[in-house]
Design a protein around this motif. Structure first.
Motif, mmCIF file in Angstrom:
data_model
loop_
_atom_site.group_PDB
_atom_site.id
_atom_site.type_symbol
_atom_site.label_atom_id
_atom_site.label_comp_id
_atom_site.label_asym_id
_atom_site.label_seq_id
_atom_site.Cartn_x
_atom_site.Cartn_y
_atom_site.Cartn_z
ATOM 1 N N UNK A 231 0.810 -1.216 0.000
ATOM 2 C CA UNK A 231 0.000 0.000 0.000
ATOM 3 C C UNK A 231 0.845 1.268 0.000
ATOM 4 N N UNK A 232 2.054 1.190 0.546
ATOM 5 C CA UNK A 232 2.931 2.365 0.607
ATOM 6 C C UNK A 232 3.452 2.765 -0.773
ATOM 7 N N UNK A 236 -2.746 6.554 -0.070
ATOM 8 C CA UNK A 236 -4.165 6.869 -0.186
ATOM 9 C C UNK A 236 -4.374 8.267 -0.769
ATOM 10 N N UNK A 237 -5.206 8.346 -1.798
ATOM 11 C CA UNK A 237 -5.541 9.629 -2.404
ATOM 12 C C UNK A 237 -4.481 10.204 -3.311
ATOM 13 N N UNK A 238 -3.367 9.501 -3.488
ATOM 14 C CA UNK A 238 -2.278 10.024 -4.312
ATOM 15 C C UNK A 238 -2.644 9.951 -5.791
ATOM 16 N N UNK A 239 -1.977 10.791 -6.590
ATOM 17 C CA UNK A 239 -2.193 10.767 -8.033
ATOM 18 C C UNK A 239 -1.847 9.390 -8.596
ATOM 19 N N UNK A 240 -0.789 8.794 -8.085
ATOM 20 C CA UNK A 240 -0.378 7.471 -8.566
ATOM 21 C C UNK A 240 -1.468 6.442 -8.322
ATOM 22 N N UNK A 241 -2.050 6.458 -7.113
ATOM 23 C CA UNK A 241 -3.088 5.500 -6.795
ATOM 24 C C UNK A 241 -4.309 5.688 -7.682
ATOM 25 N N UNK A 242 -4.729 6.937 -7.864
ATOM 26 C CA UNK A 242 -5.910 7.206 -8.686
ATOM 27 C C UNK A 242 -5.669 6.823 -10.141
ATOM 28 N N UNK A 243 -4.473 7.113 -10.642
ATOM 29 C CA UNK A 243 -4.146 6.803 -12.026
ATOM 30 C C UNK A 243 -4.121 5.293 -12.270
ATOM 31 N N UNK A 244 -3.474 4.568 -11.372
ATOM 32 C CA UNK A 244 -3.359 3.122 -11.558
ATOM 33 C C UNK A 244 -4.716 2.422 -11.402
ATOM 34 N N UNK A 245 -5.550 2.932 -10.520
ATOM 35 C CA UNK A 245 -6.895 2.370 -10.404
ATOM 36 C C UNK A 245 -7.680 2.608 -11.691
ATOM 37 N N UNK A 246 -7.487 3.779 -12.296
ATOM 38 C CA UNK A 246 -8.177 4.089 -13.541
ATOM 39 C C UNK A 246 -7.715 3.167 -14.674
#
Length: 275
Positions: A231-232, A236-246
């Motif tokens: 998870x690190x 949470x809420x990072x641009x990287x997380x949002x982009x990869x989820x997309x």
């Protein structure tokens, strides 16, 4: 002899989770990837308008109580192999005092004997509880029996072909870890404790359930987005997380849907009398 071997294995699995029980809920709520996955699993489940549910592998009862809190829910049964988890959820059920949360002790293979046939309209399994099943085809038959006609099973599995993990460990010259999920026995996530289980392929899952239930939907999770134990890598809420989820969302429409950490399947029981 086979029955005794299954009982011995069930004891191993139960003991593993007994040791996890006291801190399991806190760790689950502190992990933003697990929380995101759980929210998505719940949303999919709610889309089928469940009223009478059965959870296999309920752990500390996070999802049992969440569904029971909904006004339209009539009852939530649960089957889990851990006596410690059973005590935790039994305590939560007593505090509720509404008879909507009914935890039972047993394995996935025991569900028909525990709640009877045609007892629920929805069966759900979150976070791979069926990976410790000794006989997936028997579990599939049991799920088809406890479901009402038209009932739905939302089942998640730890995926066999987690491509990122295979490639990452190969690059780090860790061949044993790279191939760990591909063997007959996978020892689980922990580097210090072993939980003998198995990672199923999509073909194995479809083959096990096909005689009893119809596949209605399938999707993958954490294909490029880091898995919960990393998870690190995507806070949470990072641009990287949002982009990869997309990106993962769009990969659902490609053959890569089944190369993530988890896979989810929705099975339907259209006419149990004909099964």
């Amino acid at each position: 002899r086979c029955q005794r071997m299954r009982e011995d294995y069930d004891e191993v699995v139960a003991e593993y989770y007994n040791e996890e029980a006291s801190t399991f809920e806190q760790r689950a709520e502190e992990n933003h990837v697990l929380m995101w996955l759980r929210d998505d699993f719940r949303e999919i489940t709610l889309s089928f308008k469940p009223r009478k549910l059965l959870e296999i592998g309920y752990g500390p009862g996070l999802d049992m109580t969440w569904f029971a809190d909904r006004e339209e829910t009539e009852i939530v049964h649960g089957v889990d192999i851990s006596p410690e988890f059973h005590e935790i959820v039994k305590g939560k059920a007593l505090k509720r005092n509404d008879s909507k949360v009914i935890p039972h002790i047993g394995s996935a293979e025991d569900i028909v004997g525990v709640i009877g046939e045609r007892g629920v309209d929805t069966v759900f399994v979150y976070f791979g509880a069926l990976n410790t099943s000794k006989d997936l085809k028997k579990v599939a038959a049991g799920i088809s029996k406890v479901l009402e006609p038209g009932g739905i099973a939302i089942l998640t599995f730890v995926n066999r072909w987690y491509l990122f993990d295979i490639l990452w460990n190969a690059l780090l010259l860790r061949p044993r870890k790279s191939l760990a999920r591909l063997g007959e026995i996978w020892t689980g996530y922990s580097p210090t404790r072993s939980l003998p289980s198995r990672c199923f392929s999509a073909r194995e899952i479809r083959r096990s359930f096909h005689p009893y239930l119809d596949l209605a939907e399938q999707r993958g999770y954490c294909i490029l987005h880091p898995a919960w134990y990393r998870k690190h890598w995507a806070p949470k809420g990072s641009i990287r997380s949002r982009l990869l989820r997309r990106i993962d969302y769009f990969l659902q429409w490609t053959p890569f849907w089944n190369f993530g950490e988890y896979s989810l399947y929705v099975f339907e029981n259209p006419n149990m009398d004909s099964k």
